[in-house]
Design a protein around this motif. Structure first.
Motif, short mmCIF file in Angstrom:
data_model
loop_
_atom_site.label_atom_id
_atom_site.label_comp_id
_atom_site.label_asym_id
_atom_site.label_seq_id
_atom_site.Cartn_x
_atom_site.Cartn_y
_atom_site.Cartn_z
N TYR A 59 16.85 30.68 75.92
CA TYR A 59 17.66 29.70 75.19
C TYR A 59 18.46 28.84 76.16
N ARG A 60 19.06 29.51 77.15
CA ARG A 60 19.81 28.77 78.17
C ARG A 60 18.90 27.81 78.95
N ASP A 61 17.77 28.33 79.37
CA ASP A 61 16.87 27.53 80.22
C ASP A 61 16.28 26.34 79.47
N SER A 62 16.24 26.42 78.14
CA SER A 62 15.70 25.30 77.35
C SER A 62 16.78 24.30 76.96
N GLY A 63 18.00 24.52 77.49
CA GLY A 63 19.09 23.57 77.23
C GLY A 63 19.97 23.90 76.04
N ALA A 64 19.89 25.14 75.54
CA ALA A 64 20.70 25.58 74.40
C ALA A 64 20.65 24.61 73.22
N PRO A 65 19.45 24.35 72.70
CA PRO A 65 19.31 23.39 71.60
C PRO A 65 19.84 23.96 70.28
N VAL A 66 20.03 23.09 69.31
CA VAL A 66 20.36 23.53 67.96
C VAL A 66 19.19 24.32 67.40
N VAL A 67 19.46 25.47 66.82
CA VAL A 67 18.41 26.33 66.28
C VAL A 67 18.46 26.26 64.76
N ASP A 68 17.41 25.80 64.15
CA ASP A 68 17.34 25.72 62.69
C ASP A 68 16.85 27.04 62.10
N ILE A 69 17.20 27.27 60.84
CA ILE A 69 16.66 28.42 60.11
C ILE A 69 15.18 28.16 59.86
N PRO A 70 14.28 29.03 60.32
CA PRO A 70 12.84 28.77 60.18
C PRO A 70 12.39 28.60 58.73
N SER A 71 12.83 29.51 57.87
CA SER A 71 12.48 29.44 56.45
C SER A 71 13.36 30.42 55.71
N GLU A 72 13.47 30.23 54.40
CA GLU A 72 14.26 31.18 53.60
C GLU A 72 13.59 32.55 53.57
#
Length: 635
Positions: A59-72
Motif C-alpha cells: 500500500y505504501r509503495d503504491s502511493g497510499a491511494p484511496v481504497v474503495d469498498i470492492p462490493s457489498e
C-alpha cells in the motif's frame, strides 16, 4: 503490526485482498472482559500480522491511494470474519452501520437532499450537553434546523464535566464511546479517564461549531406545552436571571445519572471535616495525609478507593453490599502509539475496530444476562451466568486468597449482572487496595454521622473527610424540571402507575414534540453499546422533526395504545433478565420493574427507530407501528 488485533485483521484483510486463507483461521475465545485469545492458534495470529505488514508495504509503495469498498458482498463476508459470527442478510444493514463507513448514517435524511425553506422556522431546544446532547446538536446543525442547546454547567460534557473524583473513568470501550460521526477520534486509552472523555466532548463542540448555540450556566426549571400554538415554553434561570424560551420541539438529553443521591443518615450536617458526593468533588481538594471514608460500593466507590488509598493516611470503604468485578488486563493502560498509528494509516482499521466492539456485544451472545427457566443453581441463573460467576470468583480468589475474611465480604450474594458490573484493572484495583495496611473494609451498617466521623457497628471511625459514592437519582427522570403537557398534565401523572416509561425510550402520550434521549428504559441491555441506542433514539427524534417539516405539520405524539403496547413488549422481555433478580439492591429496579434498563434486542429497536416519517414496513413486529399516522399522531 504486533499491536494489531488479529480478529480485526481477519476481516479487514479479506476486504482489502480477498485472501482465501483467512476464512480457515479459527477464532479463539476472545473474551469480552480482556481475557482469552482472539485466535484459536497463535500461529494464525502471527500469520495475520505478517499478512497485514505485507499489505501495508504494498500500500505504501503504491502511493497510499484511496481504497474503495470492492462490493457489498465482499464487505458482508469481511464483517462476518471479523465478528466470528454469521450475519444474516436481513441484519446486514444494521451491522454495516456499525462500521461508520457512513459516519452520518444516524442523522436527518431530506427527500431532496437539502432542508425545505420552512426548516428555518422550526426551533428545537436541546437540554444537556453530554454525549446525547452534543450528538443531537451536531445532527441538527448539519440538517439546517435551528436549535438552542441549554446547559446548566459552564462547560460541555454533562456527567464527565461534573464527575472529577480521583479514579473517574469510563467502563465501556472508548472506541465504542464515541459518536458515529467521530468514530476515528484518537482516544489514547482503551478505557479513558475522565479528563480524556471531557477533552473529547470539548473537541466535538469546537470541531462542529456547536458553542455559539449553547446557553451555558442556564438551568431549565419548567417547560409547558401550548396546544393552541403548538409550542413549548421553557422557563430557565441563567446568568442574567429568569428567561423564557419558545420552541417547536424539545429534545431532553439530561441523562439519568446526573443528579446525586445522598444517603439519609442521622448527623450528616454535623460532620466537622470535608464531605462531598463523588459528583461534586471540590476543586483543589487533596486527600493526602487525611483519614478518608468512602461510603458506597458501586462503580464510583470501587474506582476512587484505590486512588485515594495511595495518598491518604487511612482509607475506610463502607460497603452495604459487594458488587461483582470483571477483570481487564488493560483497563488502566495507555494504548501503545502503534495502535493510534494503525487507526490513522491502515485503511478502514478504525472502522473495523469499532465494528469488532459491537460484534462482541451481539444480542445473540448476551446469554449470561438472561435467565434460563430450566436451569437450577442457587448462585446463577444459567450455564453462561455460572461461567461468568466462576470467572469472577477465580479473580477474587487470586487477588484476595491471602485474606479469606476480605474475600468473604467481597463476594456478592447475587448472580453476576443482577447489579451493575464493575470493570477493574488486573493489577491495580479495589481488591489490591483492600490488602493495604492503611485501608479498612467496613460492612457494618452506618448508624450515624458525628462531628468526628462515622459510627458503624458501635464503633466510631474518626475521619477528616467523607466521600459519598452513593449514586444518583436514577429513577427520577427529568427531575427536578417541571414538565407539563396537554391541558397542564404533569409528566409524573403518566408515570404514576409503575414508574417512568417512554415509547421506544423517547415519547410519552399527551406530550407532543417532546423527545427524550437516555430516557426511561434506554440503558441498553439489548446488545451493541449504550451509545448506539442513544444515537438511534436521537435519530428517531430528529427524523420525526424532519418529517414534520417536510410534510408541513406542526406536532407529533405517540398514541396511548402504542405507548402501552411498547410497555407490554418491554415488560415481557424483562421478565427473564438477570437484573430483575431480587437478591441485588440496585437502581436497576423500582416498583417491581426496571425503569432504567432497555431489555429489547437492539436489532428490533434499530428497525423501530429508523424511519418514523417514511413508509411503514410490510411486516409489523409485535403490533408496534412507530410511523406517522399509526402509533404516531401527526397534526
Amino acid at each position: 503490526m504486533d499491536h494489531a488485533q488479529p480478529m480485526v485483521l481477519r476481516g479487514l484483510l479479506y476486504l482489502l485482498t480477498q485472501d482465501p486463507d483467512l476464512a480457515g483461521m479459527k477464532p479463539g475465545t476472545a473474551a469480552k472482559f480482556g481475557t482469552g485469545s482472539e485466535m484459536a492458534d497463535a500461529a494464525d495470529a502471527a500469520a495475520l500480522r505478517a499478512k497485514g505488514a505485507a499489505f501495508l508495504k504494498q500500500y505504501r509503495d503504491s502511493g497510499a491511494p484511496v481504497v474503495d469498498i470492492p462490493s457489498e458482498e465482499i464487505l458482508h463476508q469481511s464483517l462476518m470474519l471479523t465478528a466470528g459470527q454469521i450475519i444474516p442478510a436481513a441484519d446486514y444493514e444494521i451491522w454495516r452501520e456499525e462500521t461508520a463507513l457512513n459516519r452520518w448514517a444516524r442523522g436527518v435524511e431530506w427527500r431532496n437532499g437539502k432542508p425545505p425553506e420552512s426548516a428555518k422556522d422550526f426551533m428545537v431546544a436541546v437540554i444537556g450537553s453530554g454525549i446525547s446532547g452534543l450528538n443531537t446538536a451536531v445532527q441538527l446543525k448539519r440538517a439546517g434546523i435551528p436549535f438552542v442547546l441549554i446547559e446548566k454547567n459552564p462547560e460541555v460534557g454533562g456527567s464527565w464535566f461534573e464527575n472529577r473524583y480521583p479514579g473517574a473513568r469510563v467502563d465501556t470501550s472508548s472506541r465504542g464511546y464515541t459518536h458515529l460521526f467521530s468514530f476515528d477520534y484518537p482516544y489514547p486509552y482503551a478505557y479513558c479517564p475522565r479528563d480524556e472523555n471531557l477533552k473529547y466532548f470539548k473537541w466535538v463542540a469546537d470541531t462542529y461549531g456547536i458553542r455559539p448555540h449553547i446557553a451555558f450556566n442556564t438551568e431549565v426549571k419548567a417547560m409547558t406545552w401550548d396546544d393552541a400554538q403548538k409550542l413549548w415554553r421553557i422557563d430557565a434561570d441563567g446568568p442574567l436571571g429568569s428567561s423564557r424560551i419558545e420552541c417547536n420541539a424539545v429534545i431532553t438529553c439530561v441523562g439519568f445519572l446526573s443528579r446525586p443521591q445522598l444517603p439519609d443518615l442521622e448527623g450528616m450536617d454535623t460532620f466537622a471535616g470535608t464531605s462531598c458526593h463523588t459528583a461534586t468533588w471540590p476543586d483543589g481538594f487533596d486527600v493526602k495525609g487525611k483519614r478518608v471514608a468512602v461510603v458506597g460500593s458501586g462503580a464510583s466507590g470501587y474506582q476512587t478507593t484505590p486512588v485515594i488509598a495511595k495518598t491518604a493516611a487511612h482509607t475506610y470503604l463502607f460497603q452495604r453490599q459487594p458488587n461483582w468485578c470483571y477483570e481487564d488486563l488493560s483497563y488502566l493502560a495507555e494504548l501503545p502509539k502503534e495502535v493510534l498509528w494503525l487507526e490513522r494509516n491502515f485503511p478502514y482499521y478504525a472502522n473495523f475496530t469499532r465494528f469488532r466492539i459491537a460484534a462482541l456485544m451481539n444480542p445473540d451472545l448476551a446469554t449470561a444476562a438472561k435467565v434460563d427457566p430450566d436451569y437450577s443453581d442457587p448462585h446463577a441463573v444459567s450455564a453462561a451466568n455460572k461461567a461468568v460467576r466462576e470467572m469472577c470468583l477465580e479473580f477474587i480468589g487470586r487477588k484476595l486468597g491471602s485474606r479469606p475474611d476480605i474475600m468473604r465480604k467481597m463476594t456478592p450474594a447475587f448472580p453476576p449482572g443482577a447489579s451493575r458490573p464493575i470493570r477493574i484493572d488486573s493489577s491495580d484495583s479495589v481488591y489490591d487496595a483492600l490488602l493495604r495496611d492503611d485501608v479498612s473494609l467496613v460492612d457494618d451498617k452506618i448508624e450515624r454521622i458525628t462531628p468526628k466521623g462515622i459510627v458503624a457497628g458501635g464503633v466510631e471511625y474518626e475521619l477528616d473527610a467523607i466521600i459519598y459514592a452513593t449514586g444518583f437519582k436514577a429513577n427520577d427522570y427529568l427531575w427536578p424540571m417541571e414538565v407539563r403537557g396537554r391541558d397542564g398534565m404533569r409528566i409524573q401523572e403518566m408515570w404514576a402507575k409503575d414508574g417512568p416509561r417512554a415509547y421506544l425510550g423517547a415519547m410519552v402520550p399527551n406530550f407532543p414534540n417532546l423527545f427524550m434521549c437516555y430516557g426511561p428504559n434506554s440503558n441498553n441491555f439489548g446488545g451493541f453499546t449504550v451509545v448506539d441506542l442513544l444515537e438511534l433514539v436521537a435519530q428517531f427524534a430528529l427524523r420525526c422533526i424532519g418529517g414534520l417539516i417536510e410534510n408541513d405539520r406542526r406536532s407529533v405524539e405517540v398514541t396511548e395504545e402504542g405507548y402501552w403496547q411498547f410497555a407490554s413488549i418491554l415488560d415481557a422481555e424483562e421478565k427473564l433478565k438477570i437484573y430483575m433478580d431480587p437478591r441485588a439492591n440496585s437502581y436497576y429496579q423500582t416498583q417491581g420493574r426496571s425503569a432504567v434498563n432497555g431489555p429489547i434486542d437492539a436489532r428490533r429497536m434499530w428497525r423501530w427507530l429508523t424511519n418514523p416519517a417514511g413508509d411503514p414496513p410490510s411486516e409489523i413486529d409485535d403490533g408496534l407501528r412507530p410511523h406517522f399516522g399509526e402509533d404516531l399522531i401527526v397534526v
